[in-house]
Enzyme design. Structure first.
Site, mmCIF file in Angstrom:
data_model
loop_
_atom_site.group_PDB
_atom_site.id
_atom_site.type_symbol
_atom_site.label_atom_id
_atom_site.label_comp_id
_atom_site.label_asym_id
_atom_site.label_seq_id
_atom_site.Cartn_x
_atom_site.Cartn_y
_atom_site.Cartn_z
ATOM 1 N N ASP A 240 0.815 -1.215 0.000
ATOM 2 C CA ASP A 240 0.000 0.000 0.000
ATOM 3 C C ASP A 240 0.855 1.275 0.000
ATOM 4 O O ASP A 240 1.859 1.351 0.721
ATOM 5 C CB ASP A 240 -0.856 -0.037 1.285
ATOM 6 C CG ASP A 240 -1.824 1.113 1.393
ATOM 7 O OD1 ASP A 240 -2.798 1.135 0.631
ATOM 8 O OD2 ASP A 240 -1.591 2.011 2.237
ATOM 9 N N GLU A 309 1.444 -0.455 -4.913
ATOM 10 C CA GLU A 309 0.536 0.652 -5.217
ATOM 11 C C GLU A 309 1.306 1.959 -5.142
ATOM 12 O O GLU A 309 1.728 2.382 -4.057
ATOM 13 C CB GLU A 309 -0.618 0.713 -4.213
ATOM 14 C CG GLU A 309 -1.623 1.785 -4.615
ATOM 15 C CD GLU A 309 -2.294 2.528 -3.467
ATOM 16 O OE1 GLU A 309 -3.393 3.053 -3.678
ATOM 17 O OE2 GLU A 309 -1.712 2.590 -2.358
HETATM 18 C C1 GLC Z 1 -4.036 3.404 -0.299
HETATM 19 C C2 GLC Z 1 -5.329 2.649 -0.175
HETATM 20 C C3 GLC Z 1 -6.375 3.574 0.340
HETATM 21 C C4 GLC Z 1 -5.945 4.054 1.707
HETATM 22 C C5 GLC Z 1 -4.579 4.702 1.645
HETATM 23 C C6 GLC Z 1 -3.993 4.885 3.005
HETATM 24 O O1 GLC Z 1 -4.101 4.395 -1.250
HETATM 25 O O2 GLC Z 1 -5.670 2.076 -1.397
HETATM 26 O O3 GLC Z 1 -7.623 2.971 0.408
HETATM 27 O O4 GLC Z 1 -6.889 4.975 2.207
HETATM 28 O O5 GLC Z 1 -3.658 3.902 0.937
HETATM 29 O O6 GLC Z 1 -3.596 3.665 3.547
#
Ligand code: GLC
Length: 640
Positions: A240, A309
């Site tokens: 993440d 991500e």
């Molecule tokens: C990422 C997740 C999102 C979350 C953020 C903070 O972007 O996909 O849903 O709010 O991280 O952890």
């Protein structure tokens, strides 16, 4: 030996030579071999199905999805042809950011179930051939995590677990945050902690303090989290917000972007000191090594992988795959370009460019990936229009590499945009306030999965679900789509089926805009019928002239057509070279079609059979020759 015998012997030798020439050449042999074993690792062509656990299936009637709910739906995934799934966080959390604020990285959120439910999930999934990928959230923990509590109290060993800094006094002598950094979710990225008498950094909500990855003890503690779940049998992690891991240590102000006049908005500054720092890459490479070492030490299971991500620039993302000195990083740096770089206004050239840029930049030997939706962005039907659902799934499933589907996209579920302020729970939406929440709320894409037309769309027996169910569930639900002769779900399934073909696994790829409205691409592989995908991204019906794009336009068969298409799967399409309108492909607004260009002649299977026959014939011939030689010798012994 008589001259007669000599002639027969020579003919036999000649025949033997000829037959050897007809035997499969090494490349033919490898072609045959690759039909079953095509050297593609499990993840390089998988469909990763993202489950948002809170909204997938509630098994105990509390209105919240849970692990037993997921277990009960694993057969659905298997039947759909899904072989890998990634779960948004299921760990202990106060749920401020619905699981992305973790208070214990090694335990399961009790409203989702227990550790033994999780073990059952991994076990059942494995039995059904489904790999489980977990969400790893390294950038921050919850402020309820014991690490944070200890750090706030300056407990020995925990002082530097988080990013702490003193404030500064303004001209009135009032304490202010250390600098102008903002949180992604609005407002200052700094929060005062009364106990420690310092500010802590939070790039997301104030309940999500940033961990300090410059502290090796934190790195070690998070490695242990990864190993803990690997030992439970997971196949890897989605990492993440990875590009937020490091900040400039001297805490300088970020320069203004000129994009917003609101100093509290994330767009107000350029994030050159808080995002995409070079240290991020080293950490990704560190985790890659951990995963590779784990795979090497546990060869009984397949490669453990990571998907990262990061909404980052193309060059950065490519470095995640592999840096300029060849150090491996993320197996799959998520490609969000179908979310961020195209929309319903985009034309065919934009789509082609969008696909090409990833493939051109990607270092050789890596797997491309295409993410078309997730829990943070509007759904496909709401982003591109509901008529585009099949075409977008066709695109996703037939491009080279990995496809990532967010749960519900196989049905074409839509955002529920009428969630009221009172019902809104998403933190950035709450921060935006009653007037603006709809512009940023992620709740509309997270509503419960629509299984059937039963109460709460078959998601839950509860009187009230955690987010409201989209009222369109009465018509838009899985059960209805399974029963209908034509449906988005059926299209999705046939695409997954088609995807198993070697040509879609490893065929070559070329793409072109045919006009501003339509683009087409081909997958080609020696000995296979070429696959052609044609997509109309305009809001109008288009007549498509394919004659310049394909070799044999008269020999097309429909493989997959959308729900509103006038073409039926299996039908022949006769397109003449004379370019007459009646002989052109007709695509309705936002529709797509998958075709094969038939190669008349022998199929690869039949060709393999013929080769086998020649081989057997050859064996008989050798036997005959041996027999003849032996007989000749025998004759010599007895009659001379
Ligand atoms: C990422 C997740 C999102 C979350 C953020 C903070 O972007 O996909 O849903 O709010 O991280 O952890």
């Amino acid at each position: 030996m008589s001259p007669g015998h000599q002639i027969i012997g020579a003919i036999q030798l000649l025949l033997l030579l000829l037959c050897s020439l007809l035997l499969p050449t090494p490349s033919m042999t490898s072609l045959l071999k690759t039909e079953t074993d095509d050297f593609i690792d499990w993840w390089q062509h998988a469909v990763f199905y993202q489950i948002y656990p809170r909204s997938f299936k509630d098994s105990n009637g509390d209105g919240i999805g849970d692990l037993q709910g997921i277990i009960s739906k694993l057969p659905y995934l298997a039947e759909t042809g899904i072989t890998a799934t990634w779960l948004s966080p299921i760990f202990q959390s106060p749920m401020v950011d619905f699981g992305y604020d973790i208070s214990d990285f090694k335990s399961i959120q009790s409203e989702y179930g227990s550790m033994s439910d999780f073990e059952e999930l991994v076990h059942t999934a494995a039995r059904l051939g489904i790999k489980i990928i977990l969400d790893f959230v390294p950038n921050h923990s919850s402020n309820q995590h014991e690490w944070f509590k200890k750090s706030a109290a300056r407990a020995a060993g925990f002082e530097d677990y988080y990013v702490w800094a003193d404030g500064q006094l303004d001209e009135l002598g009032v304490r202010q945050p250390p600098n102008n950094w903002q949180s992604v979710f609005y407002g200052s990225a700094w929060e005062w902690n009364e106990q420690r008498k310092q500010y802590y950094l939070h790039q997301f909500t104030k309940e999500q303090p940033d961990l300090n990855f410059r502290n090796p003890v934190v790195v070690q503690a998070m490695d242990e989290v990864l190993l803990f779940w690997l030992n439970k049998g997971v196949a890897g992690f989605r990492i993440d917000a990875v590009n937020h891991l490091f900040e400039n240590e001297t805490l300088p102000d970020e320069p203004l972007s000129g994009q917003s006049t609101d100093p509290l908005s994330y767009d107000y500054t350029k994030h050159i000191y808080t995002k995409d720092l070079p240290e991020v890459l080293s950490m990704v490479q560190h985790w890659r090594k951990l995963l590779d070492d784990y795979t090497a030490q546990h060869p009984e299971d397949s490669t453990r992988i990571m998907m990262t991500e990061a909404y980052a620039g193309l060059t950065e993302l490519m470095n995640y795959y592999e840096d300029s000195s060849g150090i491996m990083g993320s197996h799959l740096p998520f490609n969000f370009h179908f979310i961020t770089d195209v929309n319903r206004e985009s034309d065919a050239r934009d789509f082609v460019y969008n696909v090409e840029k990833w493939l051109i930049y990607m270092p050789r030997g890596h797997a491309a990936n295409w993410v078309i939706g997730n829990h943070d962005n509007p759904r496909v039907a709401s982003r591109f229009g509901s008529a585009s659902v099949d075409a977008m799934n066709m695109l996703l499933m037939t491009l080279p590499g990995v496809a990532v589907t967010y749960n519900g996209e196989e049905l074409g579920m839509e955002d529920y945009r009428d969630i009221s302020w009172k019902e809104t729970v998403d933190p950035p939406a709450r921060n935006a306030g009653e007037l603006k929440f709809k512009m940023v709320s992620r709740d509309p894409v997270r509503t419960p999965f629509q299984w059937s037309n039963a109460t709460n769309a078959g998601f839950s027996e509860a009187a009230k679900t955690w987010l409201p169910v989209h009222p369109n569930y009465l018509e838009m639900n899985l059960e209805a789509q399974q029963q209908a002769a034509k449906s988005h779900y059926r299209v999705y399934r046939s695409l997954i089926e088609l995807r198993k073909l070697p040509i879609l696994r490893r065929g070559k790829f070329s793409i072109e805009p045919l006009s501003r409205a339509v683009f087409a691409f081909k997958r080609t592989l020696k000995d296979y019928d070429t696959i052609i995908v044609v997509i109309n991204v305009s809001g109008k019906e288009q007549l498509v002239n394919l004659t310049d794009f394909i070799d044999r336009p008269q020999q097309l068969i429909v493989e997959v057509a959308g729900v509103d298409s006038s073409y039926e799967p299996g039908a022949f399409i006769f397109l003449a070279n004379n370019r007459s309108v009646s002989q052109q492909l007709r695509l309705s607004a936002s529709a797509g079609i998958v075709l094969t260009e038939k190669q008349w002649g022998m199929s690869p299977q039949r060709r393999a059979l013929v080769r086998q026959l020649i081989k057997s014939f050859n064996v008989v011939l050798v036997a005959l020759l041996m027999y003849n030689l032996w007989r000749h010798k025998w004759t010599k012994v007895n009659f001379n």
